[in-house]
Design a protein around this motif. Structure first.
Motif: not given
Length: 95
Positions: A27-32, A35-46
């Motif tokens: 399995r390829p290592q997951r790409e980190k 900050w922009f992707e993390k913020r988008q995921r937090r917004r979507r969850r909220r």
């Protein structure tokens, strides 16, 4: 906007482990995430959480108000008369 390139396909020969036949591909290592992707995921969850909460809490509050009024024996006549007077005064405006 600001999307990362897709990961390499599992059929890529460089990802297959050197081992016995039938070994699962490595399995390829997951790409980190940045900050922009993390913020988008937090917004979507909220946003999803707030929508679900709203669909549950608003009907519960409406039912609770209805239940309290029913248990109290209805709205008192004096209260409805007062509300009608206030509404009439507001509709009339300044004289």
């Amino acid at each position: 906007m600001f999307k990362r390139k897709p990961a390499a396909l599992p059929s890529d020969p460089t990802l297959i482990a050197d081992g016995p036949e039938g070994a699962a591909p490595a399995r390829p290592q997951r790409e980190k995430l940045g900050w922009f992707e993390k913020r988008q995921r937090r917004r979507r969850r909220r946003i999803i959480f707030e929508e679900v909460l709203g669909w549950i809490l608003v009907p519960a509050m409406i039912y609770l108000v209805y239940y309290v009024i029913q248990q109290a024996g209805g709205i008192p006549r004096e209260l409805t008369d007062f509300a009608n007077e206030v509404i009439a005064t507001l509709m009339k405006g300044k004289s």
